[in-house]
Scaffold this motif. Structure first.
Motif, mmCIF file in Angstrom:
data_model
loop_
_atom_site.group_PDB
_atom_site.id
_atom_site.type_symbol
_atom_site.label_atom_id
_atom_site.label_comp_id
_atom_site.label_asym_id
_atom_site.label_seq_id
_atom_site.Cartn_x
_atom_site.Cartn_y
_atom_site.Cartn_z
ATOM 1 N N SER A 189 36.555 -22.347 -17.853
ATOM 2 C CA SER A 189 35.266 -21.849 -18.304
ATOM 3 C C SER A 189 35.400 -20.370 -18.666
ATOM 4 C CB SER A 189 34.242 -22.026 -17.178
ATOM 5 O OG SER A 189 33.086 -21.280 -17.437
ATOM 6 N N PRO A 190 34.637 -19.886 -19.621
ATOM 7 C CA PRO A 190 34.672 -18.446 -19.933
ATOM 8 C C PRO A 190 33.801 -17.601 -18.998
ATOM 9 C CG PRO A 190 33.249 -19.575 -21.483
ATOM 10 C CD PRO A 190 33.867 -20.639 -20.605
ATOM 11 N N GLN A 191 33.176 -18.227 -18.016
ATOM 12 C CA GLN A 191 32.277 -17.522 -17.108
ATOM 13 C C GLN A 191 32.950 -16.347 -16.375
ATOM 14 O OE1 GLN A 191 30.299 -20.014 -14.296
ATOM 15 N NE2 GLN A 191 28.929 -18.388 -13.612
ATOM 16 N N PRO A 192 34.229 -16.425 -15.952
ATOM 17 C CA PRO A 192 34.847 -15.271 -15.295
ATOM 18 C C PRO A 192 34.908 -14.015 -16.170
ATOM 19 C CG PRO A 192 36.104 -17.236 -14.820
ATOM 20 C CD PRO A 192 35.073 -17.610 -15.845
ATOM 21 N N LEU A 193 34.747 -14.183 -17.484
ATOM 22 C CA LEU A 193 34.734 -13.015 -18.369
ATOM 23 C C LEU A 193 33.509 -12.138 -18.134
ATOM 24 C CD1 LEU A 193 35.916 -14.731 -21.664
ATOM 25 C CD2 LEU A 193 37.258 -13.249 -20.153
ATOM 26 N N LEU A 194 32.510 -12.666 -17.426
ATOM 27 C CA LEU A 194 31.292 -11.916 -17.129
ATOM 28 C C LEU A 194 31.271 -11.382 -15.703
ATOM 29 C CD1 LEU A 194 28.764 -14.354 -18.852
ATOM 30 C CD2 LEU A 194 29.763 -12.258 -19.784
ATOM 31 N N SER A 195 32.417 -11.372 -15.025
ATOM 32 C CA SER A 195 32.467 -10.941 -13.625
ATOM 33 C C SER A 195 32.893 -9.480 -13.518
ATOM 34 C CB SER A 195 33.443 -11.825 -12.843
ATOM 35 O OG SER A 195 34.756 -11.578 -13.301
ATOM 36 N N TYR A 196 32.809 -8.955 -12.299
ATOM 37 C CA TYR A 196 33.262 -7.585 -12.029
ATOM 38 C C TYR A 196 34.741 -7.446 -12.353
ATOM 39 C CZ TYR A 196 35.677 -9.173 -7.840
ATOM 40 O OH TYR A 196 36.541 -9.797 -6.974
ATOM 41 N N ASN A 197 35.481 -8.510 -12.196
ATOM 42 C CA ASN A 197 36.914 -8.484 -12.442
ATOM 43 C C ASN A 197 37.221 -8.133 -13.899
ATOM 44 O OD1 ASN A 197 39.515 -8.937 -11.300
ATOM 45 N ND2 ASN A 197 39.645 -10.761 -12.560
ATOM 46 N N ALA A 198 36.391 -8.619 -14.829
ATOM 47 C CA ALA A 198 36.582 -8.317 -16.241
ATOM 48 C C ALA A 198 36.356 -6.830 -16.516
ATOM 49 C CB ALA A 198 35.645 -9.164 -17.088
ATOM 50 N N LEU A 199 35.493 -6.199 -15.737
ATOM 51 C CA LEU A 199 35.248 -4.760 -15.910
ATOM 52 C C LEU A 199 36.421 -3.914 -15.413
ATOM 53 C CD1 LEU A 199 31.509 -4.426 -14.864
ATOM 54 C CD2 LEU A 199 32.479 -4.221 -17.149
ATOM 55 N N PHE A 200 37.165 -4.426 -14.433
ATOM 56 C CA PHE A 200 38.308 -3.675 -13.898
ATOM 57 C C PHE A 200 39.369 -3.413 -14.962
ATOM 58 C CE2 PHE A 200 38.367 -4.217 -9.001
ATOM 59 C CZ PHE A 200 37.053 -3.808 -8.945
#
Length: 198
Positions: free
Chosen positions: A155-166
């Motif tokens: 799913s592309p949902q992890p792209l919207l997590s804090y991890n993507a901002l790191f």
């Protein structure tokens, strides 16, 4: 007058960096506890498991045994290897935590040179270069975890997590540290030339 003002600010920052470093080291030990708590109770967040652990550890009830709580925190280091998702999260948080501790340590070294009254030294350039490397490592680890999460959840949902901002934040921090390192190195060379000329 101005130097003493900067040194006062550096003293305050030094105390804050030391406090953050101590908290970082304590949290590093509790990373597996948080991950295992997250795995056991899917509805709660990562920090809620640590908060419950610390609450039980610091204020044991009648049936709670302090030694059992401490043993559980030690055993969490082995339980986090049970699932791939927990292992990846644990490794990411540990890498990020260790690199953050190293960045704080390098910041403390820079503050020490400011407190000594020698901010334009080659030592600061080396410290900032090390902080840049650590920032790039965190950015790379976040990217690896992000790719793993997209693959694992399909799913592309992890792209919207804090991890993507790191990824971009720590990459920019690394670039900024590299630029500051080059500036400090150049300033140290100019200061050395100036001192030799006089």
């Amino acid at each position: 007058m101005e130097g003493s003002h900067v040194q006062k600010i550096a003293r305050v920052l030094n105390v804050l960096v030391i406090a953050a470093l101590v908290c970082n080291i304590i949290i590093l030990y509790l990373v597996p506890v948080a991950v295992v708590s997250l795995e056991l109770s899917e509805g709660s967040g990562l920090l809620e498991g640590v908060a419950a652990y610390l609450r039980d550890f610091l204020h044991p009830g009648q049936d709670d045994i302090l030694t059992a709580t401490a043993a559980a925190s030690f055993l969490a280091w082995f339980w986090c290897w049970k699932s791939t998702r927990a292992l990846v999260l644990t490794l990411f948080l540990l890498v990020a935590g260790v690199c953050t501790a190293l960045i704080l340590w390098q910041g403390r070294r820079v503050l020490r040179t400011i407190l000594r009254g020698a901010p334009f030294s080659a030592e600061n350039a080396v410290s900032l270069r090390r902080a840049a490397v650590c920032s790039f490592v965190v950015s790379g680890a976040a990217l690896a975890r992000l790719v793993f999460s997209v693959w694992y959840f399909r799913s592309p949902q992890p792209l919207l997590s804090y991890n993507a901002l790191f990824v971009p934040i720590f990459a920019m921090a690394g670039l900024l540290c590299l630029v500051m390192s080059a500036l400090f190195r150049q300033a140290a060379e100019m200061k050395t030339e100036n001192d030799l000329t006089i």
